[in-house]
Design a protein around this motif. Sequence first.
Motif, PDB file in Angstrom:
ATOM      1  N   THR A  84       0.859  -1.183   0.000  1.00 35.01           N
ATOM      2  CA  THR A  84       0.000   0.000   0.000  1.00 35.01           C
ATOM      3  C   THR A  84       0.894   1.232   0.000  1.00 35.01           C
ATOM      4  OG1 THR A  84      -1.782  -1.168   1.085  1.00 35.01           O
ATOM      5  CG2 THR A  84      -1.827   1.214   1.253  1.00 35.01           C
ATOM      6  N   ASP A  85       0.603   2.113  -0.951  1.00 32.62           N
ATOM      7  CA  ASP A  85       1.434   3.302  -1.142  1.00 32.62           C
ATOM      8  C   ASP A  85       0.976   4.396  -0.179  1.00 32.62           C
ATOM      9  OD1 ASP A  85       3.009   5.342  -2.061  1.00 32.62           O
ATOM     10  OD2 ASP A  85       2.319   5.235  -4.140  1.00 32.62           O
ATOM     11  N   ILE A  86       1.734   4.587   0.892  1.00 28.27           N
ATOM     12  CA  ILE A  86       1.411   5.641   1.863  1.00 28.27           C
ATOM     13  C   ILE A  86       2.377   6.790   1.568  1.00 28.27           C
ATOM     14  CG2 ILE A  86       1.210   6.219   4.322  1.00 28.27           C
ATOM     15  CD1 ILE A  86      -0.770   4.043   3.592  1.00 28.27           C
ATOM     16  N   SER A  87       2.105   7.492   0.455  1.00 26.27           N
ATOM     17  CA  SER A  87       3.007   8.590   0.084  1.00 26.27           C
ATOM     18  C   SER A  87       2.178   9.697  -0.532  1.00 26.27           C
ATOM     19  CB  SER A  87       4.042   8.114  -0.933  1.00 26.27           C
ATOM     20  OG  SER A  87       3.460   8.068  -2.234  1.00 26.27           O
ATOM     21  N   ASN A  88       2.838  10.828  -0.806  1.00 31.45           N
ATOM     22  CA  ASN A  88       2.179  11.897  -1.549  1.00 31.45           C
ATOM     23  C   ASN A  88       2.811  12.023  -2.933  1.00 31.45           C
ATOM     24  OD1 ASN A  88       4.630  12.869  -0.598  1.00 31.45           O
ATOM     25  ND2 ASN A  88       3.852  14.925  -0.140  1.00 31.45           N
ATOM     26  N   GLY A 137       6.180  17.208  11.364  1.00 30.99           N
ATOM     27  CA  GLY A 137       4.809  16.725  11.170  1.00 30.99           C
ATOM     28  C   GLY A 137       4.807  15.337  10.560  1.00 30.99           C
ATOM     29  N   GLY A 138       3.628  14.893  10.132  1.00 22.93           N
ATOM     30  CA  GLY A 138       3.513  13.575   9.503  1.00 22.93           C
ATOM     31  C   GLY A 138       3.746  12.422  10.458  1.00 22.93           C
ATOM     32  N   GLU A 139       3.495  12.643  11.748  1.00 21.57           N
ATOM     33  CA  GLU A 139       3.614  11.542  12.705  1.00 21.57           C
ATOM     34  C   GLU A 139       2.482  10.531  12.473  1.00 21.57           C
ATOM     35  OE1 GLU A 139       3.061  14.701  13.591  1.00 21.57           O
ATOM     36  OE2 GLU A 139       4.866  15.440  14.611  1.00 21.57           O
ATOM     37  N   THR A 140       2.625   9.354  13.033  1.00 20.96           N
ATOM     38  CA  THR A 140       1.518   8.403  13.087  1.00 20.96           C
ATOM     39  C   THR A 140       1.201   8.150  14.549  1.00 20.96           C
ATOM     40  OG1 THR A 140       2.304   7.371  11.055  1.00 20.96           O
ATOM     41  CG2 THR A 140       0.670   6.139  12.320  1.00 20.96           C
ATOM     42  N   GLU A 141      -0.085   8.203  14.888  1.00 24.69           N
ATOM     43  CA  GLU A 141      -0.501   7.966  16.267  1.00 24.69           C
ATOM     44  C   GLU A 141      -1.216   6.625  16.377  1.00 24.69           C
ATOM     45  OE1 GLU A 141      -0.777  12.279  18.284  1.00 24.69           O
ATOM     46  OE2 GLU A 141      -2.630  11.642  17.306  1.00 24.69           O
ATOM     47  N   PHE A 142      -1.017   5.985  17.516  1.00 25.85           N
ATOM     48  CA  PHE A 142      -1.623   4.678  17.789  1.00 25.85           C
ATOM     49  C   PHE A 142      -2.393   4.746  19.104  1.00 25.85           C
ATOM     50  CE2 PHE A 142       2.028   3.948  15.118  1.00 25.85           C
ATOM     51  CZ  PHE A 142       1.567   3.037  14.197  1.00 25.85           C
ATOM     52  N   ALA A 143      -3.546   4.085  19.139  1.00 18.83           N
ATOM     53  CA  ALA A 143      -4.341   4.022  20.371  1.00 18.83           C
ATOM     54  C   ALA A 143      -4.452   2.570  20.828  1.00 18.83           C
ATOM     55  CB  ALA A 143      -5.736   4.599  20.127  1.00 18.83           C
ATOM     56  N   ASP A 144      -4.297   2.362  22.105  1.00 21.85           N
ATOM     57  CA  ASP A 144      -4.359   1.025  22.722  1.00 21.85           C
ATOM     58  C   ASP A 144      -5.812   0.701  23.057  1.00 21.85           C
ATOM     59  OD1 ASP A 144      -4.353  -1.165  24.390  1.00 21.85           O
ATOM     60  OD2 ASP A 144      -2.607  -0.515  25.550  1.00 21.85           O
ATOM     61  N   MET A 145      -6.430  -0.143  22.246  1.00 18.04           N
ATOM     62  CA  MET A 145      -7.860  -0.412  22.377  1.00 18.04           C
ATOM     63  C   MET A 145      -8.178  -1.422  23.477  1.00 18.04           C
ATOM     64  SD  MET A 145      -8.916   1.725  20.228  1.00 18.04           S
ATOM     65  CE  MET A 145     -10.646   1.419  19.828  1.00 18.04           C
ATOM     66  N   ASP A 266      -1.056  15.627  10.055  1.00 19.55           N
ATOM     67  CA  ASP A 266      -0.810  16.564   8.957  1.00 19.55           C
ATOM     68  C   ASP A 266       0.679  16.933   8.841  1.00 19.55           C
ATOM     69  OD1 ASP A 266      -1.453  18.302   6.898  1.00 19.55           O
ATOM     70  OD2 ASP A 266      -1.945  19.965   8.254  1.00 19.55           O
ATOM     71  N   TYR A 267       1.083  17.385   7.652  1.00 14.79           N
ATOM     72  CA  TYR A 267       2.447  17.888   7.422  1.00 14.79           C
ATOM     73  C   TYR A 267       2.398  18.819   6.226  1.00 14.79           C
ATOM     74  CZ  TYR A 267       2.479  14.385   3.708  1.00 14.79           C
ATOM     75  OH  TYR A 267       2.166  13.653   2.603  1.00 14.79           O
ATOM     76  N   ASP A 268       3.488  19.540   6.014  1.00 16.64           N
ATOM     77  CA  ASP A 268       3.586  20.472   4.884  1.00 16.64           C
ATOM     78  C   ASP A 268       3.698  19.651   3.598  1.00 16.64           C
ATOM     79  OD1 ASP A 268       4.445  22.140   2.853  1.00 16.64           O
ATOM     80  OD2 ASP A 268       5.815  23.286   4.141  1.00 16.64           O
ATOM     81  N   ARG A 269       2.641  19.717   2.770  1.00 13.07           N
ATOM     82  CA  ARG A 269       2.564  18.778   1.655  1.00 13.07           C
ATOM     83  C   ARG A 269       3.488  19.122   0.485  1.00 13.07           C
ATOM     84  NH1 ARG A 269       0.325  20.205  -2.640  1.00 13.07           N
ATOM     85  NH2 ARG A 269      -0.616  22.258  -2.691  1.00 13.07           N
TER      86      ARG A 269
END
Length: 293
Positions: A84-88, A137-145, A266-269
Amino acid sequence: MIEVKQLHPLFVGEVSGVDLRQAADAKTFDAIVEAIDRCAVLVFRDQDIDDGQQMEFSRMFGELVTTSLTLRPGYTPRLDPRMTDISNLDEENRVLEANDRRRLYALANRFWHTDNAFRKIPARYSMLSARVIPPEGGETEFADMRAAYDALRGRTKREIEGLVAMHSIIYSREVIGFTDYSKEEREGLPSAPHAMVRTHPGSGRKTLYLASYAHDIQGMPTPEARMLLHDLIEHSTQRQFVYTHRWRVGDLVMWDDRCTMHRARDYDRSYTRDLHRTAVLEEASALGQARVA
Ligand code: OGA
Ligand code: MN
């Protein structure tokens, strides 16, 4: 032998002592599974891995997921359909224009979700590898369900036990006004039912299974269902349940989709952000947890 250092009071382990480009021996494989069963999110630093090696590594854990973008007529991938392409970036590695459909589609990754919950058989694990990262920017956040489930009031736990939510990727995009789907995509992406409370196989702990894709709960009026889903996602993503991953090039983060949610920030695109993701399928038997036909 691998070492695991916990990065958050509740979950997330940083793993050292393993080179993911090499086929893991049985002992290393077992140690990774034990660590992810406990920590739910694993961070591997300094892994200079290519797509072929990432697919090899991922395949040890199950069958690779193929991207739903293949349903789109005229699909011109930059990567193998199992990546999966997770890019801009476009297929010539140029930063996407502001109004590019692919960019607008990907914006919805900033909603809390768990991968492929919009499919009957969703992802079990995802593996995301950072190739190019913007300066900030462009972090990824995770939540412990699992922790989020534990912290629910008894009344809420009783109320949601046995409920089944319907998940649609089309819905998650329509929320931000993105409706540009082909007939093939609409037909190929029907809503998928999933139990909202599940037992996480690796730890035996109860966990919430929620995502931005959830638009209805079986047997409940839609407004009530959406309000409940909204409240549960808000509860689950309170600061104490969330780890923020600040990417470095060479990081590979692997997470258990059955007991976490994640979102992009978000990040500066105008900068390039290029990450490549694999995912492996849950065993079909996990579906048995949703008591539906
Ligand atoms: C993903 C995803 C979030 C990000 O790879 O599945 O949702 O930070 N990524 O890009
Ligand atoms: Mn995702």
